[in-house]
Design an enzyme around this catalytic site. Structure first.
Site, mmCIF file in Angstrom:
data_model
loop_
_atom_site.group_PDB
_atom_site.id
_atom_site.type_symbol
_atom_site.label_atom_id
_atom_site.label_comp_id
_atom_site.label_asym_id
_atom_site.label_seq_id
_atom_site.Cartn_x
_atom_site.Cartn_y
_atom_site.Cartn_z
ATOM 1 N N HIS A 178 0.842 -1.199 0.000
ATOM 2 C CA HIS A 178 0.000 0.000 0.000
ATOM 3 C C HIS A 178 0.882 1.256 0.000
ATOM 4 C CE1 HIS A 178 -3.207 -2.633 2.010
ATOM 5 N NE2 HIS A 178 -3.779 -2.205 0.915
ATOM 6 N N CYS A 184 -2.757 0.588 9.696
ATOM 7 C CA CYS A 184 -3.856 -0.285 9.233
ATOM 8 C C CYS A 184 -4.795 -0.707 10.335
ATOM 9 C CB CYS A 184 -3.329 -1.569 8.621
ATOM 10 S SG CYS A 184 -1.722 -1.525 7.947
HETATM 11 C C1 CIR Z 1 -3.654 -7.625 3.551
HETATM 12 O O1 CIR Z 1 -2.776 -8.131 2.840
HETATM 13 O O2 CIR Z 1 -4.649 -7.087 3.088
HETATM 14 C C2 CIR Z 1 -3.483 -7.692 5.048
HETATM 15 N N1 CIR Z 1 -2.855 -8.916 5.401
HETATM 16 C C3 CIR Z 1 -2.667 -6.528 5.545
HETATM 17 C C4 CIR Z 1 -3.328 -5.209 5.290
HETATM 18 C C5 CIR Z 1 -2.471 -4.074 5.697
HETATM 19 N N2 CIR Z 1 -3.142 -2.846 5.553
HETATM 20 C C6 CIR Z 1 -2.540 -1.713 5.274
HETATM 21 O O3 CIR Z 1 -1.357 -1.682 5.011
HETATM 22 N N3 CIR Z 1 -3.288 -0.613 5.247
#
Ligand code: CIR
Length: 264
Positions: A172, A259
């Site tokens: 991201h 997150c």
């Molecule tokens: C994913 O791959 O969607 C989750 N395991 C981690 C999400 C992390 N979110 C973020 O960086 N905003």
């Protein structure tokens, strides 16, 4: 109801929404190759994260775990909370799309105006970085052009602006960027050389410490992941109060500090 009429240069946050991790988190999406998270330790770390949010003055809504969605503790991706409106996203990761319905009530309880990104547009709000009333939107594997265009149109409708950032190395946008207000931008990797970020005071994070680029400014305090001393001291040198938070169990799932909450 969260509906500020004056967008200030620095947005002070009042609220946060978090979601307790589910036992199913071990099935979350990950490319980290750091092993499976330990659930009991993840719960302890989550409690300390919430304590840190409260220390920053936020009123925290703590949502229950949703076992059906292993990544549902990463609430930041499913909504963008602005001073004018909230926008429910449409995650690019198919296994995460159903998380949006689970956050909707909590979002609506704070906002009178709630917009929505729809297919074939995809957005995960971990790809969106707020700088005043401008929002940078990373075009990642989770956020596509259609989704970004929808987001920009919504932002403009409510008197804000958005622009896209091409990216190819990270999950991201905020995996490698953290805006600390006062023109200070923590950055690593591909973002260091992006023309649009050269006007900021760039705080360069080494590749080895890249996880700590996802540090979060909240009302004058910066939350920094524990274990990255050079990042902590670089941010302290800028005059910020730093609160370290151990989120190593979430790092195993590619999840950073930002997150784990919606802040608004
Ligand atoms: C994913 O791959 O969607 C989750 N395991 C981690 C999400 C992390 N979110 C973020 O960086 N905003």
């Amino acid at each position: 109801m969260h509906d500020k009429t004056n967008i200030k240069e620095i947005t002070m946050f009042e609220y946060a929404i978090t979601r307790k991790p589910s036992k199913s988190m071990i099935d979350g999406i990950s490319e980290a190759a750091l092993g499976l998270p330990d659930y009991e330790n993840a719960l302890r770390q989550h409690a300390d994260y919430i304590a840190a949010l409260k220390e920053c003055g936020l009123e925290v809504t703590e949502l229950e775990a949703v076992e059906e969605f292993p990544d549902s503790c990463f609430v930041e991706d499913v909504a963008l909370m602005t001073p004018k409106c909230a926008i429910l996203t449409n995650p690019g990761a198919e296994s995460r799309r159903g998380e949006v319905a689970h956050i909707e009530d909590a979002v609506r309880s704070h906002y009178g105006v709630v917009e929505q990104i729809v297919s074939p547009g995809y957005v995960e709000a971990g790809d969106i970085m707020m700088v005043g009333d401008h929002y940078y939107i990373g075009l990642s594997e989770r956020t596509n052009h259609d989704g970004a265009d929808q987001m920009i149109a919504i932002l403009e409708k409510h008197g804000m602006t958005g622009s896209v950032v091409e990216m190819s190395e990270m999950l991201h946008l905020k995996t490698g960027l953290g805006y600390l207000e006062d023109n200070n931008l923590v950055a690593c990797g591909e973002f260091l050389s992006k023309p649009e970020f050269q006007k900021y005071n760039l705080i360069e994070i080494d590749q080895a410490d890249s996880y700590s680029a996802n540090s979060v400014w909240i009302n004058g305090t910066v939350l920094v992941p524990k274990g990255f001393d050079s990042t902590t001291s670089a941010i302290e040198k800028l005059g910020y109060n730093v609160r370290e938070v151990d989120v190593s169990e979430y790092q195993k799932l590619d999840g950073g500090l930002s997150c784990l909450s919606l802040r608004f």
